[in-house]
Scaffold this motif. Structure first.
Motif, PDB file in Angstrom:
ATOM      1  N   VAL A 114       1.035  -1.232  -0.145  1.00  0.00           N
ATOM      2  CA  VAL A 114       0.030   0.151  -0.064  1.00  0.00           C
ATOM      3  C   VAL A 114       0.849   1.236   0.083  1.00  0.00           C
ATOM      4  CG1 VAL A 114      -1.811   1.318   1.298  1.00  0.00           C
ATOM      5  CG2 VAL A 114      -1.957  -1.135   1.077  1.00  0.00           C
ATOM      6  N   ASP A 115       1.859   1.443   1.077  1.00  0.00           N
ATOM      7  CA  ASP A 115       2.725   2.321   1.043  1.00  0.00           C
ATOM      8  C   ASP A 115       3.476   2.640  -0.420  1.00  0.00           C
ATOM      9  OD1 ASP A 115       2.188   2.918   3.578  1.00  0.00           O
ATOM     10  OD2 ASP A 115       3.854   1.742   4.361  1.00  0.00           O
ATOM     11  N   ASP A 116       3.825   1.461  -1.118  1.00  0.00           N
ATOM     12  CA  ASP A 116       4.600   1.527  -2.251  1.00  0.00           C
ATOM     13  C   ASP A 116       3.582   2.291  -3.320  1.00  0.00           C
ATOM     14  OD1 ASP A 116       6.907   0.370  -1.401  1.00  0.00           O
ATOM     15  OD2 ASP A 116       6.361  -1.599  -1.983  1.00  0.00           O
ATOM     16  N   GLU A 143      -8.927   1.981 -11.428  1.00  0.00           N
ATOM     17  CA  GLU A 143      -8.395   0.951 -10.420  1.00  0.00           C
ATOM     18  C   GLU A 143      -7.565  -0.337 -11.170  1.00  0.00           C
ATOM     19  OE1 GLU A 143     -11.198  -0.770  -7.829  1.00  0.00           O
ATOM     20  OE2 GLU A 143     -11.260   1.324  -6.556  1.00  0.00           O
ATOM     21  N   ALA A 144      -8.283  -0.650 -12.303  1.00  0.00           N
ATOM     22  CA  ALA A 144      -7.852  -1.493 -13.138  1.00  0.00           C
ATOM     23  C   ALA A 144      -6.341  -1.557 -13.881  1.00  0.00           C
ATOM     24  CB  ALA A 144      -8.784  -1.937 -14.208  1.00  0.00           C
ATOM     25  N   GLU A 145      -6.223  -0.142 -14.372  1.00  0.00           N
ATOM     26  CA  GLU A 145      -4.810   0.237 -14.810  1.00  0.00           C
ATOM     27  C   GLU A 145      -4.047   0.333 -13.768  1.00  0.00           C
ATOM     28  OE1 GLU A 145      -5.973   3.317 -18.358  1.00  0.00           O
ATOM     29  OE2 GLU A 145      -6.802   3.903 -16.527  1.00  0.00           O
ATOM     30  N   LEU A 146      -4.318   0.956 -12.635  1.00  0.00           N
ATOM     31  CA  LEU A 146      -3.353   0.853 -11.217  1.00  0.00           C
ATOM     32  C   LEU A 146      -2.686  -0.565 -11.078  1.00  0.00           C
ATOM     33  CD1 LEU A 146      -4.732   3.984  -9.429  1.00  0.00           C
ATOM     34  CD2 LEU A 146      -2.674   3.796 -10.826  1.00  0.00           C
ATOM     35  N   CYS A 147      -3.856  -1.273 -11.158  1.00  0.00           N
ATOM     36  CA  CYS A 147      -3.617  -2.658 -10.582  1.00  0.00           C
ATOM     37  C   CYS A 147      -2.584  -3.277 -11.597  1.00  0.00           C
ATOM     38  CB  CYS A 147      -4.781  -3.550 -10.509  1.00  0.00           C
ATOM     39  SG  CYS A 147      -6.022  -3.349  -9.253  1.00  0.00           S
ATOM     40  N   GLU A 148      -2.814  -3.073 -12.917  1.00  0.00           N
ATOM     41  CA  GLU A 148      -1.996  -3.872 -13.904  1.00  0.00           C
ATOM     42  C   GLU A 148      -0.661  -3.130 -13.636  1.00  0.00           C
ATOM     43  OE1 GLU A 148      -1.828  -4.390 -18.658  1.00  0.00           O
ATOM     44  OE2 GLU A 148      -3.553  -3.556 -17.681  1.00  0.00           O
ATOM     45  N   LYS A 149      -0.248  -1.738 -13.785  1.00  0.00           N
ATOM     46  CA  LYS A 149       0.904  -1.148 -13.789  1.00  0.00           C
ATOM     47  C   LYS A 149       1.623  -1.344 -12.408  1.00  0.00           C
ATOM     48  CE  LYS A 149       2.956   3.529 -13.702  1.00  0.00           C
ATOM     49  NZ  LYS A 149       2.602   5.071 -13.742  1.00  0.00           N
ATOM     50  N   HIS A 150       1.310  -1.703 -11.299  1.00  0.00           N
ATOM     51  CA  HIS A 150       1.686  -1.765 -10.186  1.00  0.00           C
ATOM     52  C   HIS A 150       1.871  -3.354  -9.630  1.00  0.00           C
ATOM     53  CE1 HIS A 150       2.273   2.646  -9.392  1.00  0.00           C
ATOM     54  NE2 HIS A 150       1.249   2.699  -9.619  1.00  0.00           N
ATOM     55  N   SER A 209      -3.352  -6.006  -6.233  1.00  0.00           N
ATOM     56  CA  SER A 209      -4.687  -6.319  -6.070  1.00  0.00           C
ATOM     57  C   SER A 209      -5.709  -4.781  -6.131  1.00  0.00           C
ATOM     58  CB  SER A 209      -5.116  -6.975  -5.038  1.00  0.00           C
ATOM     59  OG  SER A 209      -4.862  -6.384  -3.911  1.00  0.00           O
ATOM     60  N   ARG A 210      -6.931  -5.053  -6.197  1.00  0.00           N
ATOM     61  CA  ARG A 210      -7.782  -3.778  -6.119  1.00  0.00           C
ATOM     62  C   ARG A 210      -7.826  -3.343  -4.595  1.00  0.00           C
ATOM     63  NH1 ARG A 210     -11.515  -2.358 -10.364  1.00  0.00           N
ATOM     64  NH2 ARG A 210     -11.254  -3.597 -12.235  1.00  0.00           N
ATOM     65  N   VAL A 211      -7.691  -4.251  -3.963  1.00  0.00           N
ATOM     66  CA  VAL A 211      -7.586  -3.866  -2.269  1.00  0.00           C
ATOM     67  C   VAL A 211      -6.599  -2.912  -2.106  1.00  0.00           C
ATOM     68  CG1 VAL A 211      -7.388  -4.863  -0.056  1.00  0.00           C
ATOM     69  CG2 VAL A 211      -8.901  -5.858  -1.639  1.00  0.00           C
ATOM     70  N   THR A 212      -5.525  -3.483  -2.569  1.00  0.00           N
ATOM     71  CA  THR A 212      -4.111  -2.517  -2.448  1.00  0.00           C
ATOM     72  C   THR A 212      -4.184  -1.091  -2.972  1.00  0.00           C
ATOM     73  OG1 THR A 212      -2.768  -4.830  -2.371  1.00  0.00           O
ATOM     74  CG2 THR A 212      -1.542  -2.331  -2.890  1.00  0.00           C
ATOM     75  N   VAL A 213      -4.633  -1.132  -4.221  1.00  0.00           N
ATOM     76  CA  VAL A 213      -4.791   0.221  -5.043  1.00  0.00           C
ATOM     77  C   VAL A 213      -5.879   1.101  -4.016  1.00  0.00           C
ATOM     78  CG1 VAL A 213      -5.895   1.319  -6.981  1.00  0.00           C
ATOM     79  CG2 VAL A 213      -4.252  -0.673  -7.134  1.00  0.00           C
ATOM     80  N   ARG A 214      -7.078   0.588  -3.664  1.00  0.00           N
ATOM     81  CA  ARG A 214      -8.103   1.343  -2.794  1.00  0.00           C
ATOM     82  C   ARG A 214      -7.411   2.036  -1.489  1.00  0.00           C
ATOM     83  NH1 ARG A 214     -12.805  -3.350  -4.058  1.00  0.00           N
ATOM     84  NH2 ARG A 214     -13.077  -2.677  -6.298  1.00  0.00           N
ATOM     85  N   GLU A 215      -6.698   0.960  -0.906  1.00  0.00           N
ATOM     86  CA  GLU A 215      -6.010   1.261   0.412  1.00  0.00           C
ATOM     87  C   GLU A 215      -5.117   2.619   0.149  1.00  0.00           C
ATOM     88  OE1 GLU A 215      -6.661   0.721   3.367  1.00  0.00           O
ATOM     89  OE2 GLU A 215      -8.499  -0.189   2.776  1.00  0.00           O
ATOM     90  N   ALA A 216      -4.154   2.431  -1.075  1.00  0.00           N
ATOM     91  CA  ALA A 216      -3.140   3.424  -1.123  1.00  0.00           C
ATOM     92  C   ALA A 216      -3.947   4.746  -1.551  1.00  0.00           C
ATOM     93  CB  ALA A 216      -2.497   3.000  -2.468  1.00  0.00           C
ATOM     94  N   ILE A 217      -4.947   4.751  -2.456  1.00  0.00           N
ATOM     95  CA  ILE A 217      -5.794   5.837  -2.693  1.00  0.00           C
ATOM     96  C   ILE A 217      -6.449   6.508  -1.285  1.00  0.00           C
ATOM     97  CG2 ILE A 217      -7.957   6.689  -3.832  1.00  0.00           C
ATOM     98  CD1 ILE A 217      -7.275   4.797  -6.054  1.00  0.00           C
TER      99      ILE A 217
END
Length: 236
Positions: free
Chosen positions: A7-9, A32-39, A42-50
Motif C-alpha cells: 500500500v505504501d509503495d 483501478e484496473a489500470e493501477l492494478c496492472e501497472k503496479h 490487487s484492487r484492495v491494495t490500490v484502494r488502500e493506497a488511494i
C-alpha cells in the motif's frame, strides 16, 4: 487485507507522479484496473493506497466519477506538502520558507537545550563542530553535511521533549538536499562553522536567551548566504 508495505509503495508511486506533474492538479487518476496492472497489485491494495492519499487531501474520491488530484493548497499531509514544495519551480522560495520554519522550531529548541543538555550532549556538539572543521579542511562535502545535520539533531534531542524531534523529522529529510546545495559553497561552510561555534558556546553557558539568540543569528546567516551566494540575489 492488503500488505501495508505494498500500500505504501503504491501511494508513494502515485504521490511521486502527482508531485512531478505526471498526474496533474485537477486531473483524474487512472482507473483501478489500470493501477492494478501497472503496479502488479490487487484492487484492495490500490484502494488502500488511494485512501492514504485521500486522508492527506492529496486526492478527492468522487463516487461514480473517479479520483481527482487536489491543488497543493488543500493538502494536509506534511510529507506531501514538503515534497511538492521542494519539487516546485521556485526552489529558492521553498528553501527560504524552510529556513523560516527552522527558525521557529530551532530557536525554541536551542533555548530548551541550553537548560537541559547533558555533558555528554555538549561533548557530541563539540565533536560535530570539530568534524565540520576537519571536513572543510579536507574539502569533504558529504562529511561536512553529516556533522552539520548531527549537530542540530543533538540539540533537538537535548530538549528532552519527545515531540520536537518527531515533528522535525519530515523537515529534516527535505533539508538534507538543501544543506548539500548551500554547503557546496566553501565560504558558506566557513560561516556555518563560526555560527555553530557560537551556538555551542551559548548552550555551554546554560543561558536559554543567549542560545535562542545564537540560533536565530545562525538562521539569519543561513538565509543571507542562501540569497546572496546561492540564489544570486545580492543585487536585489
Amino acid at each position: 487485507m492488503a500488505r501495508s508495505s505494498l500500500v505504501d509503495d503504491v501511494a508513494e508511486a502515485l504521490l511521486s507522479q502527482i508531485v512531478s506533474g505526471a498526474l496533474p492538479i485537477g486531473g483524474a487518476l487512472p482507473s483501478e484496473a489500470e493501477l492494478c496492472e501497472k503496479h502488479g497489485v490487487s484492487r484492495v491494495t490500490v484502494r488502500e493506497a488511494i485512501k492514504t492519499l485521500a486522508a492527506q487531501r492529496v486526492v478527492d474520491v468522487q463516487r461514480g466519477r473517479g479520483t481527482f488530484v487536489l491543488p497543493h493548497s488543500a493538502w494536509t499531509g506534511l510529507e506531501a506538502v514538503l515534497r511538492a514544495t521542494a519539487f516546485g519551480a521556485d526552489d529558492g522560495r521553498a528553501s527560504l520558507q524552510l529556513i523560516e520554519v527552522r527558525r521557529m522550531i530551532e530557536t525554541g529548541a536551542a533555548a530548551l537545550a541550553a537548560e537541559r543538555r547533558s555533558d555528554d550532549e555538549l561533548a557530541q556538539l563539540e565533536e560535530c563542530v570539530e568534524g565540520m572543521r576537519a571536513a572543510h579542511a579536507a574539502d569533504d562535502l558529504a562529511m561536512f553535511v553529516e556533522h552539520d545535520i548531527r549537530f542540530h539533531d543533538v540539540i533537538l534531542r537535548a530538549t528532552g521533549n519527545v515531540f520536537v524531534a518527531v515533528l522535525f523529522e519530515p523537515l529534516a529529510r527535505v533539508m538534507r538536499a538543501k544543506r548539500e546545495q548551500t554547503s557546496a559553497v566553501r565560504v558558506i561552510q566557513e560561516h556555518a562553522i563560526e555560527q555553530h561555534g557560537l551556538v555551542l558556546a551559548a548552550l555551554r553557558s546554560g543561558d536559554a536567551d543567549a542560545a535562542r539568540r545564537a540560533m536565530d543569528a545562525h538562521m539569519t546567516q543561513t538565509a543571507q548566504d542562501l540569497e546572496h551566494l546561492v540564489l544570486g540575489r545580492a543585487g536585489e
